[in-house]
Design a protein around this motif. Structure first.
Motif, PDB file in Angstrom:
ATOM      1  N   PRO A 164       0.819  -1.223   0.000  1.00 10.40           N
ATOM      2  CA  PRO A 164       0.000   0.000   0.000  1.00 10.40           C
ATOM      3  C   PRO A 164       0.848   1.267   0.000  1.00 10.40           C
ATOM      4  CG  PRO A 164      -0.849  -1.571   1.600  1.00 10.40           C
ATOM      5  CD  PRO A 164       0.476  -2.096   1.146  1.00 10.40           C
ATOM      6  N   LEU A 165       1.992   1.224   0.666  1.00  9.82           N
ATOM      7  CA  LEU A 165       2.863   2.405   0.708  1.00  9.82           C
ATOM      8  C   LEU A 165       3.400   2.731  -0.681  1.00  9.82           C
ATOM      9  CD1 LEU A 165       4.337   4.592   2.301  1.00  9.82           C
ATOM     10  CD2 LEU A 165       6.135   2.918   2.815  1.00  9.82           C
ATOM     11  N   LEU A 166       3.830   1.720  -1.414  1.00  7.71           N
ATOM     12  CA  LEU A 166       4.331   1.945  -2.774  1.00  7.71           C
ATOM     13  C   LEU A 166       3.224   2.428  -3.702  1.00  7.71           C
ATOM     14  CD1 LEU A 166       6.696  -1.148  -3.160  1.00  7.71           C
ATOM     15  CD2 LEU A 166       7.368   1.238  -2.921  1.00  7.71           C
ATOM     16  N   ARG A 167       2.038   1.870  -3.545  1.00  9.51           N
ATOM     17  CA  ARG A 167       0.901   2.328  -4.357  1.00  9.51           C
ATOM     18  C   ARG A 167       0.586   3.793  -4.067  1.00  9.51           C
ATOM     19  NH1 ARG A 167      -3.119  -2.617  -2.622  1.00  9.51           N
ATOM     20  NH2 ARG A 167      -2.131  -4.336  -3.772  1.00  9.51           N
ATOM     21  N   SER A 168       0.624   4.156  -2.775  1.00  7.74           N
ATOM     22  CA  SER A 168       0.296   5.531  -2.398  1.00  7.74           C
ATOM     23  C   SER A 168       1.344   6.502  -2.920  1.00  7.74           C
ATOM     24  CB  SER A 168       0.189   5.650  -0.875  1.00  7.74           C
ATOM     25  OG  SER A 168       1.461   5.610  -0.251  1.00  7.74           O
ATOM     26  N   LYS A 545     -16.627   6.715   3.114  1.00  3.29           N
ATOM     27  CA  LYS A 545     -15.714   7.712   2.556  1.00  3.29           C
ATOM     28  C   LYS A 545     -14.262   7.240   2.641  1.00  3.29           C
ATOM     29  CE  LYS A 545     -14.904  10.543   6.721  1.00  3.29           C
ATOM     30  NZ  LYS A 545     -13.450  10.320   6.780  1.00  3.29           N
ATOM     31  N   ASN A 546     -13.917   6.512   3.691  1.00  2.00           N
ATOM     32  CA  ASN A 546     -12.554   6.018   3.857  1.00  2.00           C
ATOM     33  C   ASN A 546     -12.267   4.852   2.913  1.00  2.00           C
ATOM     34  OD1 ASN A 546     -12.155   7.912   5.876  1.00  2.00           O
ATOM     35  ND2 ASN A 546     -12.790   6.503   7.502  1.00  2.00           N
ATOM     36  N   ILE A 547     -13.262   4.006   2.740  1.00  2.00           N
ATOM     37  CA  ILE A 547     -13.124   2.912   1.768  1.00  2.00           C
ATOM     38  C   ILE A 547     -12.961   3.481   0.369  1.00  2.00           C
ATOM     39  CG2 ILE A 547     -14.313   0.940   0.727  1.00  2.00           C
ATOM     40  CD1 ILE A 547     -15.756   0.557   3.437  1.00  2.00           C
ATOM     41  N   ASP A 548     -13.758   4.494   0.062  1.00  2.00           N
ATOM     42  CA  ASP A 548     -13.751   5.075  -1.283  1.00  2.00           C
ATOM     43  C   ASP A 548     -12.423   5.751  -1.617  1.00  2.00           C
ATOM     44  OD1 ASP A 548     -16.309   4.187  -1.611  1.00  2.00           O
ATOM     45  OD2 ASP A 548     -17.264   6.130  -1.262  1.00  2.00           O
ATOM     46  N   VAL A 549     -11.856   6.509  -0.690  1.00  2.54           N
ATOM     47  CA  VAL A 549     -10.634   7.254  -1.013  1.00  2.54           C
ATOM     48  C   VAL A 549      -9.465   6.308  -1.268  1.00  2.54           C
ATOM     49  CG1 VAL A 549      -9.788   7.613   1.366  1.00  2.54           C
ATOM     50  CG2 VAL A 549      -9.243   9.269  -0.427  1.00  2.54           C
ATOM     51  N   LEU A 550      -9.388   5.226  -0.518  1.00  2.00           N
ATOM     52  CA  LEU A 550      -8.294   4.282  -0.721  1.00  2.00           C
ATOM     53  C   LEU A 550      -8.482   3.471  -1.993  1.00  2.00           C
ATOM     54  CD1 LEU A 550      -7.703   3.122   2.959  1.00  2.00           C
ATOM     55  CD2 LEU A 550      -6.351   4.720   1.605  1.00  2.00           C
ATOM     56  N   ALA A 551      -9.725   3.163  -2.326  1.00  2.52           N
ATOM     57  CA  ALA A 551      -9.995   2.460  -3.588  1.00  2.52           C
ATOM     58  C   ALA A 551      -9.785   3.389  -4.777  1.00  2.52           C
ATOM     59  CB  ALA A 551     -11.423   1.920  -3.581  1.00  2.52           C
ATOM     60  N   ARG A 552     -10.218   4.625  -4.651  1.00  2.00           N
ATOM     61  CA  ARG A 552     -10.118   5.597  -5.740  1.00  2.00           C
ATOM     62  C   ARG A 552      -8.659   5.884  -6.106  1.00  2.00           C
ATOM     63  NH1 ARG A 552     -13.791   8.789  -3.749  1.00  2.00           N
ATOM     64  NH2 ARG A 552     -12.379  10.180  -2.641  1.00  2.00           N
ATOM     65  N   THR A 553      -7.793   5.902  -5.109  1.00  2.00           N
ATOM     66  CA  THR A 553      -6.375   6.165  -5.367  1.00  2.00           C
ATOM     67  C   THR A 553      -5.599   4.889  -5.681  1.00  2.00           C
ATOM     68  OG1 THR A 553      -6.013   6.069  -2.964  1.00  2.00           O
ATOM     69  CG2 THR A 553      -6.257   8.260  -3.971  1.00  2.00           C
ATOM     70  N   GLY A 554      -6.265   3.751  -5.599  1.00  2.00           N
ATOM     71  CA  GLY A 554      -5.596   2.489  -5.903  1.00  2.00           C
ATOM     72  C   GLY A 554      -4.681   2.001  -4.801  1.00  2.00           C
ATOM     73  N   VAL A 555      -4.807   2.562  -3.613  1.00  2.27           N
ATOM     74  CA  VAL A 555      -3.913   2.208  -2.513  1.00  2.27           C
ATOM     75  C   VAL A 555      -4.358   0.916  -1.826  1.00  2.27           C
ATOM     76  CG1 VAL A 555      -3.063   2.950  -0.240  1.00  2.27           C
ATOM     77  CG2 VAL A 555      -3.161   4.562  -2.148  1.00  2.27           C
ATOM     78  N   MET A 556      -5.663   0.736  -1.688  1.00  7.82           N
ATOM     79  CA  MET A 556      -6.148  -0.456  -1.017  1.00  7.82           C
ATOM     80  C   MET A 556      -7.583  -0.742  -1.439  1.00  7.82           C
ATOM     81  SD  MET A 556      -5.852  -1.282   3.073  1.00  7.82           S
ATOM     82  CE  MET A 556      -4.196  -0.612   3.107  1.00  7.82           C
ATOM     83  N   SER A 557      -7.851  -1.983  -1.764  1.00  9.90           N
ATOM     84  CA  SER A 557      -9.207  -2.374  -2.147  1.00  9.90           C
ATOM     85  C   SER A 557     -10.053  -2.555  -0.896  1.00  9.90           C
ATOM     86  CB  SER A 557      -9.176  -3.690  -2.922  1.00  9.90           C
ATOM     87  OG  SER A 557      -8.769  -4.755  -2.075  1.00  9.90           O
ATOM     88  N   LYS A 558     -11.368  -2.644  -1.099  1.00  5.68           N
ATOM     89  CA  LYS A 558     -12.254  -2.851   0.042  1.00  5.68           C
ATOM     90  C   LYS A 558     -11.929  -4.159   0.743  1.00  5.68           C
ATOM     91  CE  LYS A 558     -17.113  -2.945   1.469  1.00  5.68           C
ATOM     92  NZ  LYS A 558     -16.935  -4.124   2.355  1.00  5.68           N
ATOM     93  N   ALA A 559     -11.621  -5.208  -0.037  1.00  9.27           N
ATOM     94  CA  ALA A 559     -11.273  -6.492   0.575  1.00  9.27           C
ATOM     95  C   ALA A 559     -10.022  -6.378   1.431  1.00  9.27           C
ATOM     96  CB  ALA A 559     -11.068  -7.543  -0.508  1.00  9.27           C
ATOM     97  N   GLU A 560      -9.036  -5.626   0.937  1.00  7.12           N
ATOM     98  CA  GLU A 560      -7.805  -5.439   1.709  1.00  7.12           C
ATOM     99  C   GLU A 560      -8.071  -4.620   2.967  1.00  7.12           C
ATOM    100  OE1 GLU A 560      -4.410  -5.535  -1.834  1.00  7.12           O
ATOM    101  OE2 GLU A 560      -5.575  -3.697  -1.468  1.00  7.12           O
TER     102      GLU A 560
END
Length: 699
Positions: A164-168, A545-560
């Motif tokens: 997730p850090l590298l994705r972010s 909103k927290n699930i959405d921002v991480l999914a939208r940026t590709g940092v973490m999926s909802k499953a993750e």
């Protein structure tokens, strides 16, 4: 260890790291250039160069004394993991040769079911992969080549903190470059979140440490009365280093320097036996790796000096706990710090836009940022007048606050000179890097050209706070870029965005005393979240909103993210369970028997006095007091055992965590209170465990 003449920092720094200078020397030019493109521009690594790099890396590592290699990764345990494989490969004549292939370099396999996965992996689904992270250099330590890697499942989900850090980092760079391009900077190829962590820790005598089961198993003292002297004289901070501590720090520095880790500042902290080490800035990814190495090396070097390094957030009750200050900034590959105000109107506007993005992101996702520092250990520290409270706010200082207010209201800025602030038309004052006083009570402080996030606990990885900061700021910058790319008048739109952002999010800005009760009340009036414990903090991972921002940026999926929710709840419950069981064992096997021994002596003393016809009110009162305390001690210990059994029997992770928080922790407090009172009465030769005075002052 080498003689002092061989230990010049400049000569040994990075000597055990496969860094850029080593790659340039050992790799063919074509291979080197290709690998550099991958590292600097995030391009996929070319398979044809993997074998060449692996062979060069192996030869270099063997020259450094390495016989094995390991894919070094950071699972959700909070520490690192490693599996060591030898370079040897058998030959037909019964001998071996030293081999290391590109395939072995790029990819490894580990048992994913044996690490926390929060439901992403079932027990029978064991396959997990480690993949080489070439942006963080390999290094040799203890005869092994360490290769930094990400850890993912068979189906591609992140099982670690690094992925997730590298994705972010990629999401942040892409969003920031969009903004820079609009400001006319087309030469920058990459924007990096840079981090300089400050690590606090305690050192205690290892012999005393070994006599405390709570320190060995829980990392903190579960019992311990307040010593006659603590930190009240303020005579520990920056005081002269004790000899054993100085020798430990000396060896630690040189070990870290060999590994290319820029250990810069070391000093005594506020509490007795507490210290701090600060590193120079590096990319967030490399800084995260380095901080993990720092914590591991501290523990190892401490043992060599007959010491134990405590990284728990609150090893001692009533004494300052330990944090990890994360200094976070943004820089281009051209060396421009994006939080430098600059000297021209256009630079000022760019600075204010990036500043606005951080203010908006921290306000919008304060709950998510708070969650990144939530742990059972940090619950003891946050808000204890030694660390920021659980309320997220931003300190920007009086001068910058006045400038932001002027922009919002359109009123003249009354600072160095009276001036109306019109971004891009008239220049802001040239803000020096230290334009304001420091605020050590603020959880998130702007300190001239960086932000200092002060809520992180001393034992945690810096990865989670960094990837949440990266992701939320990236998302905010992307929204800004969407507007600016469509604007007819670019500077007018910049002006509008900054003004709107300040007006909407100024509630998050607070320059006062975060320790005060007045601020807690004021924060509530402002509508700022005050999440006081880990169990409630974990719940924010369920917020849409927290699930959405991480999914939208590709940092973490909802499953993750769902997996992290389960992992954090289970980890919290397991930590409290371990602490409670340790407390019960120490009470039943050490402390209650010691108290009974003293009680027996008191009873014999009173009987002897009575038979001699003498009377002693003091002896009689002490017998009565100790007898009552021992009875309470046993009763509270039984109640704690019952509370633990009830909490551990609950199948639902959330309900179990709530039970540990609401039932087990108060029961532990009852046991401790009576034990600490007994400690003040039982003679030293009978009380079986080292006291706070022993631990804090006998180093």
């Amino acid at each position: 260890m080498e003689d002092e003449k061989d230990m010049c920092p400049a000569s040994i720094f990075g000597s055990n790291v496969f860094n850029d200078s080593v790659m340039k020397t050992r790799l063919p030019k074509v291979t080197y250039k290709s690998l550099k493109k991958t590292i600097e521009q995030g391009l996929p690594i070319e398979p044809s160069i993997a074998d060449v790099v692996a062979n060069a890396m192996k030869d270099w590592a063997i020259e450094k004394g390495a016989t094995h290699f390991t894919h070094w990764f950071q699972p959700m345990t909070g520490i690192t993991a490693e599996k060591h494989d030898a370079f040897i490969s058998p030959t037909n004549d019964g001998k071996v040769i030293m081999e290391f292939s590109g395939k072995e370099l790029i990819k490894g396999e580990s048992d994913a079911s044996s690490f926390p996965s929060g439901g992403l992996r079932a027990t029978f689904e064991a396959r997990g992969y480690t993949a080489w992270d070439c942006t963080s250099p390999a290094f040799v330590k203890d005869g092994t080549l360490y290769i930094p890697t990400v850890f993912i499942s068979y189906t591609g989900e992140a099982l670690d903190k690094k992925a997730p850090l590298l994705r972010s980092a990629e999401a942040l760079s892409n969003a920031a470059l969009r903004i820079l391009k609009l400001f006319g900077n087309t030469s920058a190829n990459h924007v990096t979140a840079t981090v300089g962590p400050e690590q606090e820790y305690f050192l205690v005598d290892r012999g005393l440490y070994n006599k405390r089961l709570d320190l060995m198993l829980a990392g903190r003292t579960l019992f311990g009365a307040k010593p006659p002297k603590g930190q009240e004289l303020d005579d520990q901070y920056y005081a002269r280093l004790r000899m054993r501590v100085s020798e430990f720090m000396h060896d630690l520095d040189y070990e870290l320097w060999r590994l290319g880790i820029s250990a810069k500042t070391k000093h005594n902290e506020v509490a007795p036996a507490q210290h701090e080490l600060a590193l120079i800035f590096d990319s967030a990814n490399v800084a995260t790796d380095h901080n993990q190495v720092v914590m591991e090396t501290m523990r190892r070097i401490a043992k060599k000096h007959g010491l134990a390094c405590l990284l728990h957030e609150k090893p001692f009750d009533g004494v300052n706990g330990s944090g990890k200050h994360i200094n976070w900034s943004l820089s281009t590959d051209e060396g421009q710090n994006l939080f430098d105000p600059g000297k021209t109107p256009r630079q000022n506007a760019q600075f204010l836009l990036f500043l606005s993005a951080v203010i908006a992101a921290v306000d919008d996702y304060a709950d998510l940022l708070r969650m990144t520092v939530a742990s059972a250990g940090n619950d003891h520290r946050l808000g204890a007048n030694e660390a920021p409270p659980a309320i997220i706010s931003i300190f920007v200082g009086e001068e910058l606050s006045a400038i932001l207010e002027s922009i919002e209201t359109g009123k003249p800025y009354e600072g160095i000179e009276r001036k109306t602030i019109d971004i891009g038309v008239t220049s802001l004052p040239n803000l020096p890097k230290d334009s304001t006083d420091r605020n050590r009570t603020s959880p998130f402080a702007f300190t001239g050209n960086k932000f200092e996030f002060r809520m992180a606990g001393s034992s945690q990885s810096v990865a989670s706070p960094c990837y949440i900061l990266n992701a939320t700021v990236a998302d905010t910058l992307s929204r800004f870029a969407d507007r600016l790319e469509k604007a007819d008048d670019f500077m007018s739109e910049v002006r509008a965005i900054v003004k709107e952002t300040i007006k909407k999010h100024k509630r998050i800005i607070f320059n006062g005393n975060n320790y005060s009760e007045e601020w807690v009340a004021e924060a509530a009036r402002r509508g700022l979240p005050n999440i006081t414990n880990t169990v409630d903090a974990i719940e924010v991972l369920k917020e849409p909103k927290n699930i959405d921002v991480l999914a939208r940026t590709g940092v973490m999926s909802k499953a993750e993210l769902d997996s992290r929710y389960e992992i954090h709840l289970e980890n919290y419950s397991k930590i409290i369970n371990i602490e409670a069981l340790t407390m019960i064992q120490m009470a039943n096997r050490e402390l209650i028997p010691a108290a009974l021994t003293f009680l027996n002596q008191l009873a014999a003393l009173n009987a002897n006095l009575k038979s001699a016809g003498a009377k002693s009110k003091a002896a009689s009162d002490l017998l009565t007091k100790v007898s009552g305390l021992v009875d309470d001690f046993e009763a509270y210990t039984i109640a704690l055992k019952d509370a633990v059994e009830a909490a551990s029997a609950i199948d639902n992770p959330k309900e179990s965590a709530v039970a540990y928080r609401d039932k087990v922790i108060p029961a532990m407090a009852n046991v401790r209170a009576v034990a600490d009172e007994l400690e003040m009465l039982v003679p030293e030769n009978i009380w079986p465990i080292p006291t706070y005075a022993d631990l804090l002052f006998r180093v």
